[in-house]
Enzyme design. Sequence first.
Site, PDB file in Angstrom:
ATOM      1  N   TRP A 162       0.799  -1.272  -0.098  1.00 48.63           N
ATOM      2  CA  TRP A 162       0.052  -0.106  -0.062  1.00 48.63           C
ATOM      3  C   TRP A 162       0.953   1.145  -0.200  1.00 48.63           C
ATOM      4  CZ3 TRP A 162      -4.987   2.184   1.035  1.00 48.63           C
ATOM      5  CH2 TRP A 162      -5.869   1.479   0.574  1.00 48.63           C
ATOM      6  N   SER A 199      -0.862  -2.253   5.816  1.00 49.98           N
ATOM      7  CA  SER A 199      -0.343  -2.149   7.534  1.00 49.98           C
ATOM      8  C   SER A 199      -0.855  -3.362   8.187  1.00 49.98           C
ATOM      9  CB  SER A 199      -0.609  -0.664   7.795  1.00 49.98           C
ATOM     10  OG  SER A 199       0.221   0.142   6.992  1.00 49.98           O
ATOM     11  N   GLU A 257      -1.560  -6.235   7.792  1.00 54.19           N
ATOM     12  CA  GLU A 257      -0.742  -7.384   7.933  1.00 54.19           C
ATOM     13  C   GLU A 257       0.681  -7.475   8.457  1.00 54.19           C
ATOM     14  OE1 GLU A 257      -2.523  -6.298   5.265  1.00 54.19           O
ATOM     15  OE2 GLU A 257      -4.129  -7.729   5.763  1.00 54.19           O
ATOM     16  N   LEU A 292       0.007   4.766   6.685  1.00 49.38           N
ATOM     17  CA  LEU A 292      -1.754   4.820   6.986  1.00 49.38           C
ATOM     18  C   LEU A 292      -1.921   6.323   6.682  1.00 49.38           C
ATOM     19  CD1 LEU A 292      -2.223   2.389  10.076  1.00 49.38           C
ATOM     20  CD2 LEU A 292      -3.333   2.294   7.717  1.00 49.38           C
ATOM     21  N   ILE A 293      -2.802   6.338   5.715  1.00 55.61           N
ATOM     22  CA  ILE A 293      -3.438   7.983   5.374  1.00 55.61           C
ATOM     23  C   ILE A 293      -4.829   8.166   5.861  1.00 55.61           C
ATOM     24  CG2 ILE A 293      -3.596   9.654   3.789  1.00 55.61           C
ATOM     25  CD1 ILE A 293      -1.267   8.244   2.062  1.00 55.61           C
ATOM     26  N   THR A 314     -13.258   7.684   6.554  1.00 55.31           N
ATOM     27  CA  THR A 314     -14.116   6.982   7.529  1.00 55.31           C
ATOM     28  C   THR A 314     -13.032   6.663   8.534  1.00 55.31           C
ATOM     29  OG1 THR A 314     -13.288   5.025   6.726  1.00 55.31           O
ATOM     30  CG2 THR A 314     -15.239   5.596   5.602  1.00 55.31           C
ATOM     31  N   HIS A 326     -11.891   3.925   9.420  1.00 58.21           N
ATOM     32  CA  HIS A 326     -10.866   2.817   9.093  1.00 58.21           C
ATOM     33  C   HIS A 326      -9.335   3.110   9.596  1.00 58.21           C
ATOM     34  CE1 HIS A 326      -9.341   0.062   5.751  1.00 58.21           C
ATOM     35  NE2 HIS A 326      -9.772  -0.578   6.722  1.00 58.21           N
ATOM     36  N   PHE A 342       8.682   0.429  15.071  1.00 56.02           N
ATOM     37  CA  PHE A 342       7.196   0.852  14.696  1.00 56.02           C
ATOM     38  C   PHE A 342       7.787   2.013  13.466  1.00 56.02           C
ATOM     39  CE2 PHE A 342       3.039   1.716  14.435  1.00 56.02           C
ATOM     40  CZ  PHE A 342       2.694   2.933  14.470  1.00 56.02           C
ATOM     41  N   ARG A 345       7.634  13.486   5.265  1.00 56.42           N
ATOM     42  CA  ARG A 345       8.489  12.682   6.171  1.00 56.42           C
ATOM     43  C   ARG A 345       9.119  11.303   5.485  1.00 56.42           C
ATOM     44  NH1 ARG A 345       4.688  15.320   8.072  1.00 56.42           N
ATOM     45  NH2 ARG A 345       4.336  16.138  10.247  1.00 56.42           N
TER      46      ARG A 345
HETATM   47  O1  LIG Z   1      -1.413   0.102   4.739  1.00 57.48           O
HETATM   48  C1  LIG Z   1      -2.327   0.578   4.682  1.00 57.48           C
HETATM   49  N1  LIG Z   1      -3.279  -0.141   4.423  1.00 57.48           N
HETATM   50  C2  LIG Z   1      -4.609   0.494   4.199  1.00 57.48           C
HETATM   51  N2  LIG Z   1      -5.654  -0.729   3.943  1.00 57.48           N
HETATM   52  C3  LIG Z   1      -5.200  -1.830   3.903  1.00 57.48           C
HETATM   53  C4  LIG Z   1      -5.238  -2.672   5.260  1.00 57.48           C
HETATM   54  O2  LIG Z   1      -3.974  -2.414   5.826  1.00 57.48           O
HETATM   55  C5  LIG Z   1      -5.384  -4.255   4.864  1.00 57.48           C
HETATM   56  O3  LIG Z   1      -4.353  -4.661   4.126  1.00 57.48           O
HETATM   57  C6  LIG Z   1      -6.607  -4.472   4.357  1.00 57.48           C
HETATM   58  O4  LIG Z   1      -7.472  -4.197   5.285  1.00 57.48           O
HETATM   59  C7  LIG Z   1      -6.679  -6.228   4.317  1.00 57.48           C
HETATM   60  O5  LIG Z   1      -6.486  -6.748   5.678  1.00 57.48           O
HETATM   61  C8  LIG Z   1      -4.563   1.845   4.071  1.00 57.48           C
HETATM   62  N3  LIG Z   1      -6.029   2.391   3.834  1.00 57.48           N
HETATM   63  O6  LIG Z   1      -7.178   1.634   3.925  1.00 57.48           O
HETATM   64  O7  LIG Z   1      -6.232   3.486   3.881  1.00 57.48           O
HETATM   65  C9  LIG Z   1      -3.712   2.666   4.277  1.00 57.48           C
HETATM   66  O8  LIG Z   1      -3.828   3.637   4.041  1.00 57.48           O
HETATM   67  N4  LIG Z   1      -2.575   2.058   4.337  1.00 57.48           N
END
Ligand SMILES: O=c1[nH]c(NC[C@H](O)[C@H](O)[C@H](O)CO)c([N+](=O)[O-])c(=O)[nH]1
Length: 156
Positions: free
Chosen positions: A27, A61, A63, A86-87, A91, A93, A118, A132
């Site tokens: 991602w 992330s 995983e 992670l952005i 929502t 999420h 981390f 960053r």
């Molecule tokens: O690493 C990320 N995973 C993201 N989603 C996927 C998540 O980490 C899992 O791979 C997915 O939910 C399957 O388990 C992100 N968003 O949803 O925005 C993100 O910004 N960064």
Amino acid sequence: MMSKDLVGFGDDLDGSTCRIGIVKTRWNPEIVDSLYEGVRAALNETGVKDENVYDTTVPGSFELPLAARFLALSRQCDVVITIGCLIKGETMHFEYIAEAVTKGLMDIQLQTTIPVIFGVLTVLTEEQAVARSKGENNHGISWGKTAVEMALLRNA
Ligand SMILES: O=c1[nH]c(NC[C@H](O)[C@H](O)[C@H](O)CO)c([N+](=O)[O-])c(=O)[nH]1
């Protein structure tokens, strides 16, 4: 009492004996790959041997904790570096993943005694992530140095 002078810190780190596991997400690849370059630059600067670096990737992330646990339990790594970004979206999420990943990574290092770095940017905008992950502010550089220091501390 362990002194930090025993393992060095900052520019005094000798990573020549350290075995480093790196797990990064697919991602946000531009951000994550730039952070990864920062990590590798720091590992090179501290003398970590290429043959002692084990690279792997996961989808996202969420995983990272399980992959970090696999690496920690393999006993083939002195430290595990996780790299993700992670952005925040529209929502909740972002919040749920960020909290789960943060706690998961902390739990793994405490359970296994293998340091887990981390290396997950948790940002509100892509601009914050770019700021960053580039140049001298590339957070990957400090993550790489922290990894070597913690690996040496664990094995001191
Ligand atoms: O690493 C990320 N995973 C993201 N989603 C996927 C998540 O980490 C899992 O791979 C997915 O939910 C399957 O388990 C992100 N968003 O949803 O925005 C993100 O910004 N960064």
